[in-house]
Design an enzyme around this catalytic site. Structure first.
Site, PDB file in Angstrom:
ATOM      1  N   ASP A 105       0.836  -1.207   0.000  1.00  0.00           N
ATOM      2  CA  ASP A 105       0.000   0.000   0.000  1.00  0.00           C
ATOM      3  C   ASP A 105       0.868   1.253   0.000  1.00  0.00           C
ATOM      4  O   ASP A 105       1.541   1.539   0.979  1.00  0.00           O
ATOM      5  CB  ASP A 105      -0.905   0.013   1.247  1.00  0.00           C
ATOM      6  CG  ASP A 105      -1.793   1.248   1.277  1.00  0.00           C
ATOM      7  OD1 ASP A 105      -2.872   1.201   0.669  1.00  0.00           O
ATOM      8  OD2 ASP A 105      -1.390   2.265   1.881  1.00  0.00           O
ATOM      9  N   TYR A 118       3.063   9.749  -0.504  1.00  0.00           N
ATOM     10  CA  TYR A 118       4.158   9.166   0.285  1.00  0.00           C
ATOM     11  C   TYR A 118       5.528   9.407  -0.374  1.00  0.00           C
ATOM     12  O   TYR A 118       6.562   9.119   0.229  1.00  0.00           O
ATOM     13  CB  TYR A 118       3.965   7.650   0.509  1.00  0.00           C
ATOM     14  CG  TYR A 118       2.678   7.248   1.191  1.00  0.00           C
ATOM     15  CD1 TYR A 118       1.836   8.185   1.790  1.00  0.00           C
ATOM     16  CD2 TYR A 118       2.285   5.911   1.250  1.00  0.00           C
ATOM     17  CE1 TYR A 118       0.648   7.814   2.405  1.00  0.00           C
ATOM     18  CE2 TYR A 118       1.098   5.531   1.854  1.00  0.00           C
ATOM     19  CZ  TYR A 118       0.282   6.478   2.424  1.00  0.00           C
ATOM     20  OH  TYR A 118      -0.890   6.089   3.028  1.00  0.00           O
ATOM     21  N   LYS A 134      -2.852   5.921  -4.390  1.00  0.00           N
ATOM     22  CA  LYS A 134      -3.973   6.832  -4.085  1.00  0.00           C
ATOM     23  C   LYS A 134      -3.743   8.185  -4.745  1.00  0.00           C
ATOM     24  O   LYS A 134      -2.596   8.637  -4.829  1.00  0.00           O
ATOM     25  CB  LYS A 134      -4.099   7.041  -2.564  1.00  0.00           C
ATOM     26  CG  LYS A 134      -3.970   5.762  -1.757  1.00  0.00           C
ATOM     27  CD  LYS A 134      -4.115   5.969  -0.262  1.00  0.00           C
ATOM     28  CE  LYS A 134      -3.759   4.699   0.493  1.00  0.00           C
ATOM     29  NZ  LYS A 134      -2.335   4.565   0.835  1.00  0.00           N
ATOM     30  N   HIS A 154      -7.735   9.475  -1.860  1.00  0.00           N
ATOM     31  CA  HIS A 154      -7.053   9.475  -0.556  1.00  0.00           C
ATOM     32  C   HIS A 154      -7.907  10.085   0.566  1.00  0.00           C
ATOM     33  O   HIS A 154      -7.976   9.543   1.668  1.00  0.00           O
ATOM     34  CB  HIS A 154      -5.720  10.222  -0.690  1.00  0.00           C
ATOM     35  CG  HIS A 154      -4.659   9.761   0.248  1.00  0.00           C
ATOM     36  ND1 HIS A 154      -3.324   9.709  -0.082  1.00  0.00           N
ATOM     37  CD2 HIS A 154      -4.725   9.335   1.534  1.00  0.00           C
ATOM     38  CE1 HIS A 154      -2.624   9.268   0.954  1.00  0.00           C
ATOM     39  NE2 HIS A 154      -3.452   9.041   1.949  1.00  0.00           N
TER      40      HIS A 154
END
Ligand code: NAD
Length: 279
Positions: free
Chosen positions: A50, A55, A80, A113
């Site tokens: 994930d 990120y 996402k 998200h």
């Protein structure tokens, strides 16, 4: 039936199968560090990773996937779309960037998200298009409350397959869990270990169960997720913990034990409130 092994998957509404346990990589540094964590997880039997555009580590995740040399079709890769990219065209563009960074032909799951007001319905249309074109096998949302889901479902062609939300014994989200079960939307737990903090692992009920089953507190909490029918994506870069977090298939909590763990609920969020975030 609750999962029996790390290879077991749960079938989503559209028939796509998602592993019960995946590796989360939020706050893991891009490049070799995240690539190493991904490879360690895959070597340990994980098949689900994930990540998210936010990120900033999709390239390293892609590197880890490539170097692990596991057939692509065995893996389940999630990313996402970030808040500032929401909207129809910008989501399609953001997806393409994520896909390229990951070095993949297709993603397995692509999520909105956060439920950005006034934007998420257009964003969802873009996800439906990506799904229909086969560029992503399943589409879903993250941090959606019941009212966000009701609003989205009213105009959606495709029902979200997954809702990824903060979920742990301090935030058991009972109404949301029941609602998503009724709708055939799979709940997925982020921060399933409550980020390793807030004293959860020192709670008497957790410590006693850990002793009873010869497991760690983290393993007790992750098993509780699965027996609640919730997919979990614990994060670690430490090989011992990556293995530990997946070694939860050789014991079963009783219904009373599940309830006792749920009794630790304080409706306490570690992350932002989906009804009140400003990012
Ligand atoms: P987590 O609950 O998985 O906790 C991770 C931390 O717990 C680690 O950094 C470590 O300190 C500790 N830990 C890990 N394994 C342990 C073990 N076996 N024993 C003791 N401590 C242990 O927290 P998280 O990273 O916030 O959440 C997991 C994943 O969920 C993220 O990496 C990310 O992929 C996803 N996520 C999504 C959202 C979202 O908005 N959709 C938000 C947060 C996280």
């Amino acid at each position: 039936m609750t999962a029996q092994s790390l290879a077991d998957r749960v079938v989503l509404k559209n028939g796509v199968e998602i592993p019960w346990i995946g590796l989360g990589v939020w706050k893991v540094e891009d490049g070799d560090i995240v690539a190493q964590a991904v490879k360690t997880a895959i070597r340990s039997g994980y098949r689900s990773i994930d990540t998210a555009a936010k990120y900033n580590n999709e390239s390293g995740v892609g590197q880890g996937i490539k170097e692990s040399e596991v057939p692509r079709e065995e893996l389940f890769i999630t990313s996402k779309v970030w808040n500032s990219d929401q909207g129809y065209d910008s989501t399609l563009q953001a997806f393409e960037e994520s896909r390229k960074k990951l070095g993949l032909e297709y993603l397995d799951l692509y999520l909105i998200h956060w439920p950005v007001k006034g934007k998420y319905k257009e964003t969802w249309k873009a996800l439906e298009k990506l799904n229909k074109e086969g560029l992503v096998r399943a589409i879903g949302v993250s941090n959606f409350q019941i009212h966000h889901l009701e609003d989205l479902l009213a105009g959606a062609e495709i029902t979200p397959q997954v809702n990824q939300v903060e979920f742990h014994p301090r935030l058991t989200q009972k109404p949301l869990l029941e609602y998503t079960k009724q709708q055939g939307i799979q709940l997925e737990a982020w921060s399933p270990l409550a980020q390793g903090g807030i004293g959860l692992f020192d709670e008497r009920v957790i410590v006693d169960l850990a002793r009873k089953y010869g497991k760690s507190p983290a393993q007790i909490v992750l098993r509780w997720d699965l027996q609640n029918g919730v997919v979990a994506i614990p994060k670690s870069v430490n090989e011992g913990r990556i293995r530990e977090n997946a070694d939860i298939f050789d014991f079963t909590l009783t219904d009373e034990e599940i309830s006792a763990i749920s009794g630790l609920n304080q409706d306490k969020r570690l992350g932002a409130d989906p009804d009140n975030f400003n990012f």
